[in-house]
Design an enzyme around this catalytic site. Structure first.
Site, short mmCIF file in Angstrom:
data_model
loop_
_atom_site.label_atom_id
_atom_site.label_comp_id
_atom_site.label_asym_id
_atom_site.label_seq_id
_atom_site.Cartn_x
_atom_site.Cartn_y
_atom_site.Cartn_z
N SER A 441 0.83 -1.20 0.00
CA SER A 441 0.00 0.00 0.00
C SER A 441 0.87 1.25 0.00
O SER A 441 0.37 2.35 -0.15
CB SER A 441 -0.94 -0.01 1.21
OG SER A 441 -0.19 -0.20 2.38
N HIS A 462 -3.64 -3.69 -5.07
CA HIS A 462 -3.86 -3.15 -3.73
C HIS A 462 -5.28 -3.48 -3.26
O HIS A 462 -6.25 -2.91 -3.75
CB HIS A 462 -3.62 -1.63 -3.78
CG HIS A 462 -3.74 -0.96 -2.46
ND1 HIS A 462 -4.00 0.38 -2.33
CD2 HIS A 462 -3.64 -1.44 -1.20
CE1 HIS A 462 -4.05 0.69 -1.06
NE2 HIS A 462 -3.84 -0.40 -0.35
#
Ligand code: 3H9
Length: 725
Positions: A441, A462
């Site tokens: 992230s 993600h």
């Protein structure tokens, strides 16, 4: 038997056809102009013509079956495209009355009509089925029944609010209509919505037989009541009052009264349930008309079209072929890895879940299997089905089985050296054609790819936590990512039921990039003396599912600190000094929910309590500041919107569409506001610009308007042109 038309025949075919044989009319739906069958003006007309023929007793028809020839859908509801043409409530009300009228005609035919449902029967689709005499659904995974209208800011407008409670009772019907949830055939049978469940290959045969049995009165349909609930207790006044007041409370606590449709739905059903169906339909049409043209409905329709488009478009300039995904390998069996494993297995994908230590792999496996078992229970799966499902996840401490994987997702700690090592190990173990996805992230994908022997195979994937619930996957390409890799990652996200957006590599990617200044602003407010609960309440009242201070506790203060520092370093020229609150919290050992110590208190079971007053001392006891709610909302809302526009102007985002989808599905940006770009269009670029300038004058550069916003205001442009969703 159902015939499959080839493409050419389908193009030439009308959306509805009727074949009559031995007194049975089979009405086949297959709109050649649309990917799914919808109740469009055209379909209403065609169906009207068929009903004329049936009402006139053509061909000695004794019974009819309505079946779809479109794979995966029976009827997907009203044509949502046509909602964009509503100029005012009268247009929408007329559309509702036209739908009601047609379905009334089906219900009032002298012959029985059987709905033979294979695929989605949603909204007006389910309403059509409710007007039929008998409903048979297939056990195919594509078959789902529901009234999702509130998710579009409207209520069922083709008789659903009148017919469903009269068929299955008030509580069941309100639950379905207020949540928009979709039931598979077995759950629909249990709820009393369908009468039978059969395998798809015998649907038409069974439907035809039952239609003739109904005509011969050898089979009795379960009739809905002309008024009131079929459950006598629900018709007692105190019970009825209780049902509606509880439902209203539930709606208010979930929506803060920001969504007009569910509240209006309750009024329509409450007033209509004891009246005749015709009177109930009248109430429904008026409410549908008014709701369909509200800004909330327009925004929610926008969210529907943008998210569907994002699902179907990997955003490539030249289309590339995606590799099919049958097996995925995940490295890192922590909470995220286990969530990705469970979500993949649920979609039918075989999973290898690797961790270094056997205990860690076993724990990840347990988490994934528990999650799968919970979902299987909700779906009322049989024991053998649950075993087959959970067996799809196989733990390992070695890279065994990686060579057969189509995609590998690394979900190890956020440490660049570790990730580099893992990438090399994966490449040694996996096949040449594997896609290498990273669930980072914070680390730039470009940097990750530097360790790779096949950097063009590297891409960011993600996921958001908890993976099973959060609908978004942010797919991050670096300059060298191959198009087929992007297409494959996009296909994988779609296959596991997620809504993907494809963005370019940049600090924070898109979602964390726009979240970061918003979170920082909340921390600054706290430093200024605004109470944490006031900040949170202002933002939940604006429409976010949780406020930013609560969000700090949920994501973890250490995680937020790390992300905040990366963003502050990347944008130091305009972000100013980062707030110190988060550092103080981490120094004090407050990591949020995960260690039961955060801005809020947590009891031994992890249940969140009130604000922890000790936090104020920790941040230097700022004197208490009463700030109007609107001011908090303006600072937090606009700082996020402005950052979103910057990402578009910098090319991180490919389109405003993806920006709206990412914000709504990744952060919970209020769906009734449509996303940051739709928000700018709704408020007007000029207004947003002026408000940002005022904030900049007061608080500094972090509110400096994005150049793109200035251009939009100057040229009086919108992100979405009229007619765009
Ligand atoms: C309603 O019914 C009101 C009534 O009560 C009253 C009326 C008077 N309209 O999602 P997909 C398009 S409100 C127009 O990728 P899947 C979609 O945009 C309606 N278009 O397929 C996409 O277009 P494109 C209540 C629609 O297999 C394409 O079809 N119903 C509609 O993953 C394929 O869609 C709903 O809210 C529509 N109703 O999923 C159901 N539906 O190819 C909405 C789809 O150009 N639809 N399209 O991108 C769905 O939930 C899913 O599309 C469905 C299929 C499950 C049906």
């Amino acid at each position: 038997m159902a015939t499959i038309l080839d493409e050419e025949q389908a193009q030439a075919a009308p959306p509805v056809r009727m074949e009559i044989s031995d007194g049975l009319a089979v009405i086949r739906l297959n709109d050649p102009a649309r990917p799914v069958n919808v109740i469009s003006e055209g379909l209403l007309r065609e169906m009207g013509d068929l009903l004329d023929r049936l009402e006139n007793g053509e061909g000695g028809v004794r019974a009819a079956v309505i079946i779809s020839e479109k794979k995966g859908t029976w009827i997907a509801g009203a044509d949502i495209e046509e909602f964009k043409n509503f100029q005012g409530p009268a247009d929408a009300e007329a559309a509702s009355r036209a739908g009601q009228e047609l379905l009334n005609r089906i219900e009032r035919l002298r012959i029985p009509v059987v709905a033979a449902i294979d695929g989605a029967a949603l909204g007006g689709g389910l309403e059509t089925a409710l007007a039929c005499t008998y409903r048979i659904a297939t056990d195919s995974p594509k078959t789902k029944l529901g009234l999702p209208e509130v998710q579009l800011g409207i209520i069922p407008g083709a008789g659903g609010t009148a017919r469903l409670p009269r068929l299955i009772g008030l509580r069941g019907a309100l639950d379905l209509m207020l949540t928009g949830k979709q039931l598979d055939a077995r759950r629909a049978l249990k709820a009393g919505i369908v009468d039978e469940v059969v395998p798809a290959p015998i649907l038409l045969e069974v439907a035809g037989r039952q239609a003739m049995a109904l005509a011969a009165r050898k089979l009795q349909p379960r009739a809905a009541r002309p008024s009131g609930s079929p459950d006598r207790v629900e018709n007692l006044l105190p019970m009825k009052r209780l049902i509606f007041s509880k439902a209203r409370q539930g709606v208010m606590s979930k929506t803060h009264g920001l969504y007009p449709a569910p509240l209006r739905l309750l009024k329509v059903v409450e007033r209509g349930i004891d009246k005749s169906v015709d009177e109930a339909l009248d109430l429904e049409a008026k409410a549908f008309g008014e709701l369909a043209v509200t800004p909330e409905a327009r925004s929610l329709v926008h969210v529907f079209f943008t998210s569907t488009a994002a699902k179907n478009d990997p955003g490539l300039e030249t289309p590339a072929k995606a590799n099919p995904i049958d097996q995925v390998a995940i490295v890192g069996a922590g909470f995220m890895g286990a969530g990705i494993a469970a979500t993949s297995a649920e979609a039918g994908i075989r999973v290898r879940l690797k961790d270094v230590k056997p205990e860690a792999a076993a724990k990840g496996l347990r988490t994934a299997r528990e999650s799968l078992a919970k979902r299987a229970k909700r779906k009322k799966m049989k024991r053998f089905q649950v075993t087959a499902l959970t067996d799809r996840v196989q733990p390992t401490t070695e890279y065994t089985g990686f060579h057969a994987s189509d995609i590998v997702v690394e979900a190890v700690f956020e440490d660049l050296d570790l990730k580099h090592r893992v990438i090399k190990e994966i490449e040694d173990a996996a096949g040449e054609g594997v896609v290498l996805g990273s669930n980072t992230s914070t680390i730039p994908i470009t940097k990750l790819a530097e360790a790779s022997a096949r950097p063009d195979h590297v891409i960011g994937l993600h996921f958001f936590s908890p993976v099973e619930k959060m609908p978004l996957v942010e797919i991050i390409t670096h300059a060298g990512t191959a198009d087929w890799v992007t297409a494959t990652a996009h296909g994988y996200a779609k296959k596991i039921g997620k809504t993907p957006i494809v963005v370019h590599d940049a600090p924070g990617f898109y979602v964390n990039r726009i979240l970061s200044p918003y979170m920082a602003e909340a921390a600054l407010l706290l430093q200024e003396g605004v109470r944490m609960e006031d900040i949170d309440r202002a933002m939940t009242d604006w429409g976010f599912p949780v406020g930013p201070i609560t969000l700090y506790d949920e994501v973890g203060l250490d995680v937020a600190q790390k992300a905040g520092k990366i963003m502050a370093a990347a944008f130091s020229d305009r972000m100013g000094n980062p707030p110190t609150v988060v550092d103080r919290m981490v120094e004090d050992g407050r990591l949020g929910r995960k260690n039961g110590k955060g801005f809020y208190t947590f009891d031994g079971d992890g249940k969140k309590g009130g604000p922890d007053e000790a936090v104020y001392a920790l941040i230097g006891n700022p004197s208490k500041k009463e700030m109007p709610k609107a001011e908090i909302q303006e600072r937090l809302g606009l700082v996020m919107v402005n950052e979103a526009v910057r990402t578009l102007e910098e090319g991180v985002l490919r389109s405003a569409r993806d920006g709206d989808v990412g914000a709504v599905f990744g952060i919970g940006f209020p769906p009734f506001r449509g996303g940051p770009f739709w928000f700018v269009d709704t408020e007007g670029a000029q207004s947003v610009l002026e408000r940002l300038r005022a904030l900049e004058a007061r608080y500094g550069k972090r509110f400096a308007p994005a150049a793109r916003l200035e251009e939009m205001a100057r040229d009086k442009r919108r992100f979405f042109e009229d007619g765009d969703a």
